[in-house]
Design an enzyme around this catalytic site. Structure first.
Site, PDB file in Angstrom:
ATOM      1  N   GLY A  11      -5.515  -6.877   9.763  1.00  0.00           N
ATOM      2  CA  GLY A  11      -4.443  -7.023  10.558  1.00  0.00           C
ATOM      3  C   GLY A  11      -4.290  -6.177  11.624  1.00  0.00           C
ATOM      4  O   GLY A  11      -3.384  -5.331  10.492  1.00  0.00           O
TER       5      GLY A  11
ATOM      6  N   GLY B 294      -6.573  -7.422   4.950  1.00  0.00           N
ATOM      7  CA  GLY B 294      -6.508  -6.743   5.750  1.00  0.00           C
ATOM      8  C   GLY B 294      -6.713  -6.212   7.352  1.00  0.00           C
ATOM      9  O   GLY B 294      -6.065  -4.469   7.492  1.00  0.00           O
TER      10      GLY B 294
ATOM     11  N   CYS C  31      -0.692  -5.018   8.506  1.00  0.00           N
ATOM     12  CA  CYS C  31      -1.008  -5.693   7.564  1.00  0.00           C
ATOM     13  C   CYS C  31      -1.473  -4.081   6.925  1.00  0.00           C
ATOM     14  O   CYS C  31      -2.311  -3.355   7.445  1.00  0.00           O
ATOM     15  CB  CYS C  31      -2.156  -6.830   7.854  1.00  0.00           C
ATOM     16  SG  CYS C  31      -2.246  -7.265   5.556  1.00  0.00           S
TER      17      CYS C  31
END
EC number: 1.7.1.7
Length: 349
Positions: free
Chosen positions: A183, A181, A186
């Site tokens: 990114g 998570g 993301c």
């Protein structure tokens, strides 16, 4: 249900405390690392940064550019076998030595990678990549790949806790990819409520991996070169970059021109854009866990890489680390509530 009381930290929560140094110049810093591996007999040396295996980032063109800096590229899994064949036939040994072949965990993926590795003995790296590395399926698939490729360097992920790092290493992974998570494109953490702050994940997973003679890749969360330094300082052996390498001519995707300015589209691999491109639709049981963004076109990636490496050398200089290898033991993190003076951020060109 249980609650862990200790606070977990991301890159924005800390700074690295400066320390006395005998270095006179950033040019004295050596960023190259040399690794041996738990299972593979291969030795790797180079700068331990990896271009992410996203379809817009992990391209054959990116391999060609980053190999000049002795940096790896995790080539995305959506290239066809024919495209791989053409690339391998036209590439030198030096370029192929900087390629990581990414795959999913289906039978089709396994058959495809067996064919790809028959193309050249210079291909040495495999990345088994799924969003949720906690599945029993990835463990069984990893064992299958390790049995078939006993001499290849295999990384698998993604996970964020020590016990799963140990499970993957004991099942055949030389390297474990860490991050759920963080990114830039993301949205898994907000869509699912699941995740782990990246710096704490690195620290805890590195401890688990190194105890078993394994390594970790920090995957996601870096927005500036200082974050990369923090990842290495926290114990990461490699750092994978996606968003920081987006928007360059080596990336896939069309260049869009609006009001005399050029842009490129960048999206997460669980976004609506990615699912529609590769599956034709969003499956009825799924939700998008990624963003699609339009970012300014930045030209060639070389200048961005030089800026990143310059920032890393400066980080090492501030703590007296003559080699990147020394950065972890020279790092003391301090908890902070601010990172930079933002007064003129609105006036950036």
């Amino acid at each position: 249900m249980r609650i862990e009381e200790d606070i977990k930290l991301g890159f924005k929560d800390v700074l690295i405390r400066p320390k006395r140094s005998i270095l006179k110049s950033r040019s004295q810093v050596n960023l190259a690392r040399c690794f041996s591996f738990k299972y593979s007999a291969s030795i790797w040396s180079g700068i331990p940064i990896i271009a992410a295996n996203m379809d817009t980032i992990g391209t054959f063109e990116m391999v060609k550019s980053l190999s000049k800096f002795n940096i790896l590229t995790a080539v995305h899994k959506y290239y066809s076998f024919e495209e791989w064949k053409n690339f391998v036939c036209l590439s030198s040994k030096e370029i192929l030595n900087h390629v990581i072949v990414s795959i999913g965990t289906s039978n089709i993926d396994f058959l495809k990678i067996k064919k790809i590795f028959l193309l050249s003995s210079e291909l040495k790296y495999i990345c088994i990549d799924v969003a949720n590395g906690y599945s029993e399926h990835i463990v069984s698939f990893l064992k299958l790949v390790r049995d078939y490729f006993p001499d290849k360097i295999i990384c698998a992920g993604n996970v964020v806790t020590g016990e799963m790092v140990e499970e993957l290493i004991l099942s055949g992974a030389d390297i474990v990819k860490v991050g759920i998570g963080p990114g830039s494109v993301c949205t898994t953490r907000v869509k699912t409520g699941v995740g782990y702050p990246q710096l704490s994940a690195i620290i805890e997973c590195a401890d688990a991996a190194h105890g078993l003679n394994g390594q970790i890749i920090s995957d996601g969360g870096c927005t500036v070169s200082g974050d990369i330094a923090k990842a290495f300082g926290g114990g990461a052996d490699f750092v994978m970059l996606g968003g920081m390498l987006s928007g360059h001519k080596e990336c896939s995707g069309d260049i869009i021109e609006e009001k005399s300015k050029k842009y490129m589209i960048f999206y997460g691999m669980s976004s609506v854009s990615a699912m529609q491109r590769y599956e034709g639709k969003i499956a009825g049981y799924r939700a998008s866990e990624g963003k699609t963004v339009k970012i300014p076109f930045r030209g060639g990636v070389d200048s961005t890489i030089r800026d990143i490496l310059g920032g890393l050398r400066s980080s090492c200089t501030y703590v007296g680390a003559e080699k990147l290898k020394e950065l972890t033991k020279r790092t003391t993190f301090i908890r902070v509530t601010e990172q930079e003076n933002c007064i003129f951020n609105a006036f950036k060109e």
